[in-house]
Scaffold this motif. Structure first.
Motif, PDB file in Angstrom:
ATOM      1  N   ASP A 112       2.961  -4.826  -6.435  1.00 37.59           N
ATOM      2  CA  ASP A 112       2.460  -3.749  -5.254  1.00 37.59           C
ATOM      3  C   ASP A 112       1.943  -2.713  -5.973  1.00 37.59           C
ATOM      4  O   ASP A 112       2.148  -2.364  -6.975  1.00 37.59           O
ATOM      5  CB  ASP A 112       3.560  -3.402  -4.748  1.00 37.59           C
ATOM      6  CG  ASP A 112       3.197  -2.917  -3.376  1.00 37.59           C
ATOM      7  OD1 ASP A 112       3.015  -3.378  -2.154  1.00 37.59           O
ATOM      8  OD2 ASP A 112       2.800  -1.415  -3.229  1.00 37.59           O
ATOM      9  N   HIS A 114       1.416   0.310  -4.821  1.00 36.50           N
ATOM     10  CA  HIS A 114       2.056   1.558  -4.941  1.00 36.50           C
ATOM     11  C   HIS A 114       3.077   1.883  -5.927  1.00 36.50           C
ATOM     12  O   HIS A 114       4.081   2.600  -6.021  1.00 36.50           O
ATOM     13  CB  HIS A 114       2.413   2.403  -3.629  1.00 36.50           C
ATOM     14  CG  HIS A 114       1.332   2.324  -2.850  1.00 36.50           C
ATOM     15  ND1 HIS A 114       0.822   1.596  -1.848  1.00 36.50           N
ATOM     16  CD2 HIS A 114       0.589   3.538  -2.723  1.00 36.50           C
ATOM     17  CE1 HIS A 114      -0.085   2.109  -1.288  1.00 36.50           C
ATOM     18  NE2 HIS A 114      -0.524   3.213  -1.991  1.00 36.50           N
ATOM     19  N   THR A 286       7.422   5.072   5.482  1.00 35.20           N
ATOM     20  CA  THR A 286       6.731   4.260   4.331  1.00 35.20           C
ATOM     21  C   THR A 286       7.129   4.827   2.898  1.00 35.20           C
ATOM     22  O   THR A 286       8.043   5.820   2.758  1.00 35.20           O
ATOM     23  CB  THR A 286       5.381   4.636   4.282  1.00 35.20           C
ATOM     24  OG1 THR A 286       4.868   6.150   3.832  1.00 35.20           O
ATOM     25  CG2 THR A 286       4.622   4.202   5.483  1.00 35.20           C
ATOM     26  N   CYS A 345       8.757  -1.223   5.454  1.00 34.43           N
ATOM     27  CA  CYS A 345       7.494  -0.656   5.469  1.00 34.43           C
ATOM     28  C   CYS A 345       7.037  -0.450   6.786  1.00 34.43           C
ATOM     29  O   CYS A 345       6.287  -0.009   7.040  1.00 34.43           O
ATOM     30  CB  CYS A 345       6.656  -1.674   4.873  1.00 34.43           C
ATOM     31  SG  CYS A 345       6.649  -2.234   3.201  1.00 34.43           S
ATOM     32  N   CYS A 348       3.133  -0.004   8.641  1.00 28.90           N
ATOM     33  CA  CYS A 348       2.248   0.494   7.691  1.00 28.90           C
ATOM     34  C   CYS A 348       1.168  -0.498   7.454  1.00 28.90           C
ATOM     35  O   CYS A 348      -0.072  -0.184   7.222  1.00 28.90           O
ATOM     36  CB  CYS A 348       3.069   0.920   6.401  1.00 28.90           C
ATOM     37  SG  CYS A 348       1.831   1.581   5.148  1.00 28.90           S
ATOM     38  N   ARG A 373      -6.043  -1.116   9.583  1.00 26.33           N
ATOM     39  CA  ARG A 373      -4.828  -1.468   8.767  1.00 26.33           C
ATOM     40  C   ARG A 373      -4.023  -1.829   9.803  1.00 26.33           C
ATOM     41  O   ARG A 373      -2.974  -2.663   9.314  1.00 26.33           O
ATOM     42  CB  ARG A 373      -4.682  -0.580   7.734  1.00 26.33           C
ATOM     43  CG  ARG A 373      -3.522  -0.539   6.741  1.00 26.33           C
ATOM     44  CD  ARG A 373      -3.363   0.010   5.411  1.00 26.33           C
ATOM     45  NE  ARG A 373      -2.163   0.030   4.887  1.00 26.33           N
ATOM     46  CZ  ARG A 373      -1.669  -0.490   3.950  1.00 26.33           C
ATOM     47  NH1 ARG A 373      -2.756  -1.593   3.486  1.00 26.33           N
ATOM     48  NH2 ARG A 373      -0.487  -0.473   3.450  1.00 26.33           N
TER      49      ARG A 373
HETATM   50  S1  SF4 Z   1       5.219   1.304   2.989  1.00 25.89           S
HETATM   51 FE1  SF4 Z   1       3.308   0.777   3.131  1.00 25.89          FE
HETATM   52  S2  SF4 Z   1       2.196   1.251   1.518  1.00 25.89           S
HETATM   53 FE2  SF4 Z   1       4.387   1.474   0.893  1.00 25.89          FE
HETATM   54  S3  SF4 Z   1       4.641  -0.724  -0.073  1.00 25.89           S
HETATM   55 FE3  SF4 Z   1       5.197  -0.968   2.188  1.00 25.89          FE
HETATM   56  S4  SF4 Z   1       3.048  -1.554   2.954  1.00 25.89           S
HETATM   57 FE4  SF4 Z   1       2.808  -0.869   1.077  1.00 25.89          FE
END
Ligand code: SF4
Lengths: 403, 156
Positions: A112, A114, A286, A345, A348, A373
């Protein structure tokens, strides 16, 4: 003298190295492909399942029969392979990682983008794709190119209604969406001391929005105290005199509430400039801003009032939710008229719960406002929690009051 | 590693949500990704991808780590992706699924022939040759094998 990445990876910037990883995780979205790749590779036994993790967070609970089946397959795989599973409701992978799993000095990879969030602990943490993850699970390691480093040198203290998220939007706008591609960011300077662990996680989370491989803080007393709360012992890291590719100086006293406008995260205006923008939805949560401190700040602002627009709150993890219940914050949020969703999530990524309709506008505390998105034809503005709370009450984008 | 085909020109900062939207991720049917590739950018693009070479600007493939993005391009028949710069996870993913990625700055005319040679490190566009940034030996080896899965199988 070395940067933190050079120290952890054990080689100078520019070098290619092979390293074992300390933690390697995938989620319900990427795990499916990782599992398939492992199958195609013919790998049955994983050398260190205890270092791995599967975390269900992206589409939880499952929204369709297809999703449910894919999750059931992964669940079964976790059982036979011995990979610890964080099932539906435990939280977003990056939050779960930051609840006592990641320690300073570790090498962490996640399927992922992030994954850079975990750099807040002084770990080298970066995102990889699903097939890369399969090879990592199968072999225990992978190759890295040791990144050059950009220093984000912080001075002063955040003041007024400004939050770490506003600082994050500031550095993203200053560096641009590709300003740090292939690089690591190191947050240094005396300004780091005043930023909480939750704030540091928010700052590192957004490193990838500048193209960076990771964002990092050096572990200090604050890090150690936070980790001690999870029963984890660690040592602090000292900043050495090292060579940065460049330094971005930011004075925290200058940071003001900001909003990233559609459809680029590096296109940022002062909240004041977009105040009055019509909203159809506010989304708080998020891996950027769904932590306890975020919910607490949000609750403080909406307590005893009513939101004027559909407002969705998704806690980042079960631990966050549980603490919010214990301390009465969740009641404040619910009584203010917000809809609270399960840890994960949420909307998001626009795959389920809380997607936008054509032409709808959302103010979100997330990290990405790419076109469509959160739903085809929807528009996303990004802000701090305080700005989101003030806007939820106003029913349009509003400037938060000084706490 | 060589390839050639008519160019499909794209701009800067093409994110992975634009390549394949989040709403199509809840499947493992690869044909779904190829069918909906670039849908939110330009729904007519998918039809032009078979046999083509994508020529993008800076920061190609930024955003999420979703490997479905590079799989979608490969399944749609893209021969290679040339860009001035790439987002790093996209770049790594492309190599891992055997999709040639070439970092070079070249002019782009839709439909004009673009050719590349990764070993020799060049891209040909509009009849001129431009230098490409070299790949590491390991990346080339993975690409030659057809991706990381085949590379793994061959090396065990
Ligand atoms: S909260 Fe959004 S940005 Fe963070 S891991 Fe989940 S989908 Fe990805």
């Amino acid at each position: 003298m070395s940067t933190l990445s050079e120290r952890i990876l054990g080689a100078p910037a520019g070098a290619y190295v092979d390293r074992d990883v300390d933690l390697a995780f995938a989620h319900d979205g990427t795990g499916v492909l990782t599992r398939e790749a492992l199958h195609e590779m013919g790998v049955e036994q994983l050398p260190h399942p205890e270092r791995l993790r599967l975390i269900f967070d992206h589409i939880v609970p499952a929204n369709t029969g297809t999703t449910a089946t894919l999750q059931a397959e992964l669940r079964a795989y976790a059982r036979v392979s011995g990979i610890p599973l964080s099932d539906v409701g435990e939280g977003i992978c990056h939050q779960v990682m930051s609840e006592g799993l990641v320690r300073p000095g570790m090498i962490v990879v996640g399927a992922d983008s992030h994954t850079c969030t975990a750099g807040a602990f002084g770990a080298f943490a970066t995102g990889v794709g699903a097939t890369d993850m399969a090879a990592i699970w199968a072999s225990g390691g992978t190759w890295f190119r040791v990144p050059e480093t950009i220093a984000v040198n912080l001075s002063g203290n955040l003041s007024g209604a400004a939050e770490p998220k506003d600082l994050a939007l500031t550095y993203v706008a200053r560096l641009g969406m590709e300003g740090a591609t292939y690089r690591a960011l190191e947050f240094v300077g005396e300004g780091v001391r005043g930023i909480s662990m939750d704030g540091r996680l928010t700052l590192c989370n957004m490193a990838v929005e500048t193209g960076a491989k990771t964002g990092m803080f050096y572990a200090d007393d604050l890090t150690l105290r936070y980790l001690a709360g999870y029963g984890v012992k660690a040592s602090s890291q000292v900043v050495e005199d090292c060579r940065y590719e460049r330094t971005l100086d930011l004075d925290l006293d200058d940071i003001v509430p900001l909003v990233a406008v559609p459809h680029r995260v590096d296109t940022v205006l002062e909240a004041e400039e977009v105040a009055g923008t019509h909203l159809d939805q506010v989304f708080v949560g998020t891996c950027t801003n769904g932590r306890y401190e975020d919910l607490e700040r949000f609750a403080r602002i909406v307590r005893g009032k009513k939101v004027a627009v559909r407002t969705l709150v998704f806690p980042a993890s079960r631990a966050v939710l549980s603490r919010a219940i214990e301390r009465g914050i969740l009641a404040d949020i619910v009584n203010a008229g917000c809809a609270v969703g399960p840890p994960g999530c949420g909307p998001c990524l626009g795959a389920h719960a809380g997607v936008l309709g054509e032409g709808e506008v959302c103010l979100s505390t997330a990290n990405r406002n790419f076109k469509n998105r959160m739903g085809v034809g929807g528009k996303i503005y990004l802000s701090s929690v305080a700005t989101a709370a003030a806007s939820a009450l106003a029913g349009e984008i509003a400037v938060p009051e000084v706490a | 590693m060589q390839g050639a085909g008519p160019a499909v020109c794209l701009g800067n900062d093409i994110d992975t949500d634009l390549i394949i939207a989040g709403r199509y991720l809840r499947t493992k049917d690869r044909s779904v990704w190829a069918e909906h590739v670039f849908e939110d950018l330009d729904p007519t693009l998918a039809g032009r991808l078979p046999g083509s070479v994508i020529v993008a600007g800076r920061n190609m493939g930024c955003g999420s780590s979703r490997e479905q993005a590079v799989i979608a391009l490969r399944e749609a028949g893209v021969v290679g992706v040339v860009a001035e710069s790439f987002a790093r996870i996209f770049f790594r993913n492309a190599i891992n699924v055997g999709l040639p990625v070439i970092e070079a700055r070249v002019p782009c005319t839709d439909g004009a022939r673009v050719a590349f040679d990764l070993e020799e490190g060049w891209v040909e566009a509009d009849g001129k040759r431009y230098p490409a940034r070299p790949l590491s030996e390991r990346m080339l080896a993975i690409l030659r094998a057809g991706g990381l899965v085949d590379f793994w199988r061959a090396s065990r």
